[in-house]
Design a protein around this motif. Structure first.
Motif, PDB file in Angstrom:
ATOM      1  N   LEU A  78     -33.466  35.327 -89.957  1.00 11.72           N
ATOM      2  CA  LEU A  78     -33.892  35.773 -91.285  1.00 11.72           C
ATOM      3  C   LEU A  78     -34.873  34.788 -91.908  1.00 11.72           C
ATOM      4  CD1 LEU A  78     -30.438  37.000 -92.627  1.00 11.72           C
ATOM      5  CD2 LEU A  78     -32.428  38.448 -92.143  1.00 11.72           C
ATOM      6  N   LEU A  79     -34.585  33.491 -91.794  1.00 12.58           N
ATOM      7  CA  LEU A  79     -35.461  32.485 -92.383  1.00 12.58           C
ATOM      8  C   LEU A  79     -36.771  32.372 -91.612  1.00 12.58           C
ATOM      9  CD1 LEU A  79     -35.953  30.466 -94.587  1.00 12.58           C
ATOM     10  CD2 LEU A  79     -34.646  28.773 -93.273  1.00 12.58           C
ATOM     11  N   ARG A  80     -36.710  32.485 -90.298  1.00 11.66           N
ATOM     12  CA  ARG A  80     -37.943  32.459 -89.501  1.00 11.66           C
ATOM     13  C   ARG A  80     -38.843  33.628 -89.894  1.00 11.66           C
ATOM     14  NH1 ARG A  80     -37.328  33.513 -83.401  1.00 11.66           N
ATOM     15  NH2 ARG A  80     -37.212  35.563 -84.303  1.00 11.66           N
ATOM     16  N   ASP A  81     -38.265  34.808 -90.091  1.00  9.74           N
ATOM     17  CA  ASP A  81     -39.061  35.957 -90.526  1.00  9.74           C
ATOM     18  C   ASP A  81     -39.682  35.708 -91.894  1.00  9.74           C
ATOM     19  OD1 ASP A  81     -38.526  37.311 -88.179  1.00  9.74           O
ATOM     20  OD2 ASP A  81     -36.969  38.589 -89.066  1.00  9.74           O
ATOM     21  N   HIS A  82     -38.929  35.108 -92.789  1.00 10.42           N
ATOM     22  CA  HIS A  82     -39.449  34.762 -94.113  1.00 10.42           C
ATOM     23  C   HIS A  82     -40.590  33.743 -93.992  1.00 10.42           C
ATOM     24  CE1 HIS A  82     -39.491  33.821 -98.390  1.00 10.42           C
ATOM     25  NE2 HIS A  82     -39.426  32.544 -98.063  1.00 10.42           N
ATOM     26  N   ALA A  83     -40.419  32.771 -93.122  1.00 17.23           N
ATOM     27  CA  ALA A  83     -41.419  31.702 -92.963  1.00 17.23           C
ATOM     28  C   ALA A  83     -42.756  32.241 -92.453  1.00 17.23           C
ATOM     29  CB  ALA A  83     -40.891  30.626 -92.020  1.00 17.23           C
ATOM     30  N   LYS A  84     -42.738  33.350 -91.748  1.00 16.95           N
ATOM     31  CA  LYS A  84     -43.990  33.939 -91.235  1.00 16.95           C
ATOM     32  C   LYS A  84     -44.962  34.268 -92.363  1.00 16.95           C
ATOM     33  CE  LYS A  84     -41.927  36.001 -87.117  1.00 16.95           C
ATOM     34  NZ  LYS A  84     -41.484  37.266 -86.477  1.00 16.95           N
ATOM     35  N   GLY A  85     -44.442  34.583 -93.536  1.00 15.93           N
ATOM     36  CA  GLY A  85     -45.292  34.912 -94.672  1.00 15.93           C
ATOM     37  C   GLY A  85     -45.556  33.751 -95.615  1.00 15.93           C
ATOM     38  N   HIS A  86     -45.082  32.583 -95.277  1.00 12.64           N
ATOM     39  CA  HIS A  86     -45.254  31.411 -96.141  1.00 12.64           C
ATOM     40  C   HIS A  86     -46.677  30.877 -96.015  1.00 12.64           C
ATOM     41  CE1 HIS A  86     -44.597  27.376 -97.771  1.00 12.64           C
ATOM     42  NE2 HIS A  86     -43.537  27.901 -98.365  1.00 12.64           N
ATOM     43  N   PRO A  87     -47.266  30.379 -97.096  1.00 15.83           N
ATOM     44  CA  PRO A  87     -48.618  29.810 -97.015  1.00 15.83           C
ATOM     45  C   PRO A  87     -48.742  28.667 -96.007  1.00 15.83           C
ATOM     46  CG  PRO A  87     -47.955  30.064 -99.317  1.00 15.83           C
ATOM     47  CD  PRO A  87     -46.757  30.399 -98.472  1.00 15.83           C
ATOM     48  N   GLU A  88     -47.652  27.976 -95.723  1.00 18.90           N
ATOM     49  CA  GLU A  88     -47.668  26.873 -94.764  1.00 18.90           C
ATOM     50  C   GLU A  88     -46.984  27.263 -93.447  1.00 18.90           C
ATOM     51  OE1 GLU A  88     -47.002  22.865 -96.771  1.00 18.90           O
ATOM     52  OE2 GLU A  88     -46.317  24.316 -98.300  1.00 18.90           O
ATOM     53  N   ALA A  89     -47.039  28.542 -93.108  1.00 17.67           N
ATOM     54  CA  ALA A  89     -46.373  29.040 -91.901  1.00 17.67           C
ATOM     55  C   ALA A  89     -46.824  28.289 -90.657  1.00 17.67           C
ATOM     56  CB  ALA A  89     -46.631  30.543 -91.736  1.00 17.67           C
ATOM     57  N   MET A  90     -48.104  28.011 -90.543  1.00 18.75           N
ATOM     58  CA  MET A  90     -48.595  27.330 -89.340  1.00 18.75           C
ATOM     59  C   MET A  90     -47.935  25.964 -89.176  1.00 18.75           C
ATOM     60  SD  MET A  90     -52.472  26.339 -88.232  1.00 18.75           S
ATOM     61  CE  MET A  90     -52.881  27.763 -87.250  1.00 18.75           C
ATOM     62  N   ALA A  91     -47.839  25.208 -90.248  1.00 17.44           N
ATOM     63  CA  ALA A  91     -47.219  23.878 -90.184  1.00 17.44           C
ATOM     64  C   ALA A  91     -45.724  24.000 -89.856  1.00 17.44           C
ATOM     65  CB  ALA A  91     -47.414  23.136 -91.497  1.00 17.44           C
ATOM     66  N   ILE A  92     -45.043  24.955 -90.485  1.00 17.25           N
ATOM     67  CA  ILE A  92     -43.608  25.134 -90.228  1.00 17.25           C
ATOM     68  C   ILE A  92     -43.384  25.426 -88.742  1.00 17.25           C
ATOM     69  CG2 ILE A  92     -41.609  26.622 -90.651  1.00 17.25           C
ATOM     70  CD1 ILE A  92     -42.791  27.012 -93.556  1.00 17.25           C
TER      71      ILE A  92
END
Length: 132
Positions: A113-127
């Motif tokens: 669930l959190l990985r899916d959320h992180a895909k849309g984060h502005p810093e997704a590439m860094a995460i």
């Protein structure tokens, strides 16, 4: 989209997700992981968030950037939110290899669930560079 948990939810939501293990395993593991990932992390108060899909993550309350140095060779600066997501993803992933039963299942679900959320984060590439 994410929602900041209020004081009452800070107790009830993690307990619903992780059971009594939150305070004894998950939360301390996130703090420890944050210390391992960032040489400039010094503790402090963390906010708790819920994603619209039901994911849960913690964020250190800070306006600063955190230098993140992960074991895979990633090194870079992240906002507090990206740093918190990264630390939680590490802990959830690790728990799927070290825990059993409901806690293992909860951590596996939360990781996805959190990985899916992180895909849309502005810093997704860094995460994703830090966790992969």
């Amino acid at each position: 989209m994410k929602t900041l948990l209020n004081d009452k939810q800070r107790l009830s939501v993690p307990a619903e997700i992780f059971g009594y293990h939150f305070g004894s395993r998950i939360e301390p593991d996130v703090f420890a992981m944050a210390s391992r990932l960032s040489p400039n992390y010094r503790g402090g108060y963390w906010d708790f968030y819920r994603t619209e899909q039901g994911g849960f993550f913690m964020v250190p309350r800070s306006d600063g950037q955190f230098l993140v140095c992960s074991n895979n060779g990633y090194e870079g600066y992240m906002s507090a939110e990206a740093f918190g997501i990264t630390a939680c993803l590490y802990v959830y992933s690790h728990a799927t290899f070290t825990q059993v039963g409901k806690l293992l299942d909860s951590c596996a679900d939360q990781f996805h669930l959190l990985r899916d959320h992180a895909k849309g984060h502005p810093e997704a590439m860094a995460i994703f560079e830090a966790i992969d």
